[in-house]
Design a protein around this motif. Sequence first.
Motif, PDB file in Angstrom:
ATOM      1  N   VAL A   1      21.156  39.887  49.321  1.00  0.00           N
ATOM      2  CA  VAL A   1      21.739  40.218  48.122  1.00  0.00           C
ATOM      3  C   VAL A   1      22.900  39.157  47.818  1.00  0.00           C
ATOM      4  CG1 VAL A   1      23.089  41.991  47.372  1.00  0.00           C
ATOM      5  CG2 VAL A   1      21.414  42.692  48.901  1.00  0.00           C
ATOM      6  N   LEU A   2      23.709  38.660  48.453  1.00  0.00           N
ATOM      7  CA  LEU A   2      24.512  37.748  48.049  1.00  0.00           C
ATOM      8  C   LEU A   2      24.914  37.014  49.289  1.00  0.00           C
ATOM      9  CD1 LEU A   2      27.894  38.754  46.699  1.00  0.00           C
ATOM     10  CD2 LEU A   2      26.606  40.157  48.031  1.00  0.00           C
ATOM     11  N   ASP A   3      25.593  35.709  49.063  1.00  0.00           N
ATOM     12  CA  ASP A   3      26.143  34.976  49.979  1.00  0.00           C
ATOM     13  C   ASP A   3      27.720  35.030  49.862  1.00  0.00           C
ATOM     14  OD1 ASP A   3      23.833  34.624  50.946  1.00  0.00           O
ATOM     15  OD2 ASP A   3      23.847  32.566  51.223  1.00  0.00           O
ATOM     16  N   VAL A   4      28.578  34.904  50.745  1.00  0.00           N
ATOM     17  CA  VAL A   4      30.021  34.687  50.868  1.00  0.00           C
ATOM     18  C   VAL A   4      30.563  33.678  51.475  1.00  0.00           C
ATOM     19  CG1 VAL A   4      32.051  36.028  51.009  1.00  0.00           C
ATOM     20  CG2 VAL A   4      30.531  37.069  49.634  1.00  0.00           C
ATOM     21  N   LEU A   5      31.308  32.792  51.199  1.00  0.00           N
ATOM     22  CA  LEU A   5      32.380  31.983  51.738  1.00  0.00           C
ATOM     23  C   LEU A   5      33.566  32.640  52.305  1.00  0.00           C
ATOM     24  CD1 LEU A   5      31.262  28.534  50.151  1.00  0.00           C
ATOM     25  CD2 LEU A   5      29.897  30.002  51.544  1.00  0.00           C
ATOM     26  N   THR A   6      33.830  32.561  53.430  1.00  0.00           N
ATOM     27  CA  THR A   6      35.402  33.119  53.834  1.00  0.00           C
ATOM     28  C   THR A   6      36.067  32.069  54.628  1.00  0.00           C
ATOM     29  OG1 THR A   6      34.520  34.083  55.912  1.00  0.00           O
ATOM     30  CG2 THR A   6      34.338  35.302  53.835  1.00  0.00           C
ATOM     31  N   ALA A   7      37.361  32.235  54.935  1.00  0.00           N
ATOM     32  CA  ALA A   7      37.950  31.662  55.932  1.00  0.00           C
ATOM     33  C   ALA A   7      37.455  31.944  57.161  1.00  0.00           C
ATOM     34  CB  ALA A   7      39.740  31.927  55.725  1.00  0.00           C
ATOM     35  N   GLN A   8      37.917  30.980  58.083  1.00  0.00           N
ATOM     36  CA  GLN A   8      37.002  31.202  59.657  1.00  0.00           C
ATOM     37  C   GLN A   8      37.389  32.413  60.208  1.00  0.00           C
ATOM     38  OE1 GLN A   8      35.555  28.390  60.812  1.00  0.00           O
ATOM     39  NE2 GLN A   8      34.730  29.544  62.581  1.00  0.00           N
TER      40      GLN A   8
ATOM     41  N   GLY B   1      34.892  45.762  49.014  1.00  0.00           N
ATOM     42  CA  GLY B   1      36.427  45.850  48.131  1.00  0.00           C
ATOM     43  C   GLY B   1      37.030  44.267  48.142  1.00  0.00           C
ATOM     44  N   LEU B   2      36.508  43.416  49.068  1.00  0.00           N
ATOM     45  CA  LEU B   2      36.962  42.150  49.206  1.00  0.00           C
ATOM     46  C   LEU B   2      36.781  41.470  47.767  1.00  0.00           C
ATOM     47  CD1 LEU B   2      38.330  39.852  51.177  1.00  0.00           C
ATOM     48  CD2 LEU B   2      36.059  38.959  51.512  1.00  0.00           C
ATOM     49  N   ARG B   3      37.570  40.682  47.236  1.00  0.00           N
ATOM     50  CA  ARG B   3      37.338  39.893  46.148  1.00  0.00           C
ATOM     51  C   ARG B   3      36.893  38.515  46.531  1.00  0.00           C
ATOM     52  NH1 ARG B   3      41.434  38.990  41.185  1.00  0.00           N
ATOM     53  NH2 ARG B   3      42.300  37.654  42.584  1.00  0.00           N
ATOM     54  N   VAL B   4      35.828  38.120  45.521  1.00  0.00           N
ATOM     55  CA  VAL B   4      35.290  36.787  45.656  1.00  0.00           C
ATOM     56  C   VAL B   4      35.232  36.500  44.316  1.00  0.00           C
ATOM     57  CG1 VAL B   4      34.070  37.543  47.876  1.00  0.00           C
ATOM     58  CG2 VAL B   4      32.761  37.824  45.744  1.00  0.00           C
ATOM     59  N   SER B   5      34.981  35.073  44.202  1.00  0.00           N
ATOM     60  CA  SER B   5      35.143  34.390  43.061  1.00  0.00           C
ATOM     61  C   SER B   5      33.690  33.311  42.893  1.00  0.00           C
ATOM     62  CB  SER B   5      36.170  33.782  42.318  1.00  0.00           C
ATOM     63  OG  SER B   5      36.726  33.248  43.436  1.00  0.00           O
ATOM     64  N   ASP B   6      33.369  32.827  41.605  1.00  0.00           N
ATOM     65  CA  ASP B   6      32.416  32.180  41.620  1.00  0.00           C
ATOM     66  C   ASP B   6      32.774  30.737  41.914  1.00  0.00           C
ATOM     67  OD1 ASP B   6      30.651  30.137  40.406  1.00  0.00           O
ATOM     68  OD2 ASP B   6      30.045  31.351  38.739  1.00  0.00           O
ATOM     69  N   PRO B   7      32.226  30.014  42.886  1.00  0.00           N
ATOM     70  CA  PRO B   7      32.670  28.660  43.305  1.00  0.00           C
ATOM     71  C   PRO B   7      33.060  27.707  42.276  1.00  0.00           C
ATOM     72  CG  PRO B   7      30.547  29.060  44.295  1.00  0.00           C
ATOM     73  CD  PRO B   7      30.792  30.236  43.472  1.00  0.00           C
ATOM     74  N   SER B   8      31.965  27.737  41.221  1.00  0.00           N
ATOM     75  CA  SER B   8      32.242  27.014  40.102  1.00  0.00           C
ATOM     76  C   SER B   8      33.173  27.420  38.855  1.00  0.00           C
ATOM     77  CB  SER B   8      30.829  26.240  39.682  1.00  0.00           C
ATOM     78  OG  SER B   8      30.153  27.325  39.054  1.00  0.00           O
TER      79      SER B   8
ATOM     80  N   ASP C   1      39.131  35.187  48.305  1.00  0.00           N
ATOM     81  CA  ASP C   1      40.462  34.893  47.658  1.00  0.00           C
ATOM     82  C   ASP C   1      41.093  33.947  48.681  1.00  0.00           C
ATOM     83  OD1 ASP C   1      40.001  36.163  45.293  1.00  0.00           O
ATOM     84  OD2 ASP C   1      41.556  37.844  45.760  1.00  0.00           O
ATOM     85  N   THR C   2      41.080  34.070  50.144  1.00  0.00           N
ATOM     86  CA  THR C   2      41.785  33.371  50.771  1.00  0.00           C
ATOM     87  C   THR C   2      41.491  32.017  50.645  1.00  0.00           C
ATOM     88  OG1 THR C   2      41.789  35.189  52.469  1.00  0.00           O
ATOM     89  CG2 THR C   2      42.378  33.072  53.355  1.00  0.00           C
TER      90      THR C   2
END
Length: 481
Positions: free
Chosen positions: A373-380, A387-394, A461-462
């Motif tokens: 469905v989608l991929d997410v990059l997070t802190a380690q 509910g976690l907010r994520v943004s477009d990398p570009s 967001d982190t």
Amino acid sequence: MDASPLFTDLYQLTMLGGYWQRGLHTQEAVFDLYFRRNPFGGGYAVWAGLEVALDHLLSLRFDDAALAYLKGLQLFPADFLEALAGWRFSGTIEAFPEGSVVFAHEPLLTVTAPLWEAQLIETALLNIVNFQTLIASKAARCVWAAQQSPHGGQVIEFGTRRAQGPNGALSAARAAFVGGAVGTSNVEAGQRYGLPVVGTHAHAWVESFGSELEAFRAYAELYPDQTTLLLDTVDTLKSGLPNAITVAGELRARGHELRGVRLDSGDLAWLSAQVRAELDRAGFPDVKITASNDLSEEVIESIIREGGRIDTYGVGTQLATGGGAGGGALGGVYKLVELNGIGRIKLTGDPTKTSLPGTKRVWRATDAQGHAVLDVLTAQDEVPSSGLRVSDPSNPLRSSRLPGGLDWHDPRQRVVERGERSTPAASLPSLQERAQAELARLPAGTRRLLNPHLYRVGVSDTLQGRRETLTEQLRASLPVR
Ligand SMILES: Nc1ncnc2c1ncn2[C@@H]1O[C@H](COP(=O)(O)OP(=O)(O)OP(=O)(O)O)[C@@H](O)[C@H]1O
Ligand SMILES: O=P(O)(O)OC[C@H]1O[C@H](OP(=O)(O)OP(=O)(O)O)[C@H](O)[C@@H]1O
Ligand SMILES: O=C(O)c1cccnc1
């Protein structure tokens, strides 16, 4: 290719010399490898070359000849060259397994190692995975186009004669297989990688005989169960096809079946429909049709749209060179993101090019049907949740909150631990299977050639906050003008 530590850019070695002379070489460094744009304007890439890259970097040693060459450059002090004699890669590598479907901005591979180890390998690592990922992605596009036919279709790689040199041809044959090609015409690639080798015959075979029929008969006699006849040396419909049907009948009388015919010029949609109809009428519905001649994924798509009846597409130049719009080279980069536990960043005016500092994890969400469905990059130490907010990398201004009801997993594996492989080397067929399975799980439209659906990759967001803090710190240190 024998692994040489000199297969690198000179600046890696001058930096290594500098790190060593300043006593900085053992600092713990973390580098991320990623690309910023999917190849060919597509919606994805097929990650390839990892196994080759790992073999390469784990076998790197500075032997006497390499050290003597470096001494001759008169750039490096003798004690540094002595230290290089003991250089080995002793670090850790996390990576997507080869054959995974991957997307722009994701850390495909992360190296954690003493700075002088992580630095030296940049050039070879990028050389290997940029090219192979480009070619595997091209192959996946051609295979997708071929599979749009209601009758099915497969792709074989014919590009050695126009590939970028001998190493380019061998790597392309390997990577095309990872991306879904079923075989290659390159016999050394067959021997080296265990790939299926395939082929027909050239125009020269027909030209070298007194007549086309004589040439076809001779070939069929030599290879009665493996013959695919090239129809267009004289005239495809008026000469090649009737002669092939004659030879197919003669073979059958001897207890064999003609395997196929090859079309190599003209309108391949119209011609293949004519040839299919004639072969069927003559009682040879199982004779397969191969096509070649400057094929690409777009040409394959067009042939199918127009009712072409091709079973196998022999793709040469475009596949082995990764040609076409948005191709030519994959722009994968390798960036220092952390040193001694502290985030590092490379700033640029273009926000899509500013690196994401610090160690991080990649997460892939799948729905109840197992579709990605989608991929997410997070802190380690972060775990994605509803509910976690994520943004477009570009474009950090574009953000959204993660939906619930998804399964999250980290697709990357620790493939090297303290300088040793920690996962078994994978076979090429298993890499091809992984790619096919992951491609089949992509959202509808992601594989489309034109204006594909853009698979979402989000940055937590982190992570985004870390990038902003480091950016502000660096900018604050600039003189006011
Ligand atoms: N139905 C089709 N739809 C789109 N492109 C096609 C179709 N059939 C063939 N092509 C492509 O059109 C191009 C035809 O090129 P060109 O006119 O140079 O070939 P040709 O004259 O038929 O063959 P050659 O010059 O090799 O004898 C090739 O790239 C071929 O792959
Ligand atoms: O995808 P491609 O780059 O076309 O590679 C495959 C082509 O290579 C061979 O011919 P070659 O191009 O050497 O000569 P030809 O065009 O005169 O057939 C073969 O007959 C195919 O047409
Ligand atoms: O076997 C073939 O038909 C072939 C091999 C290489 C290039 N073109 C065609």
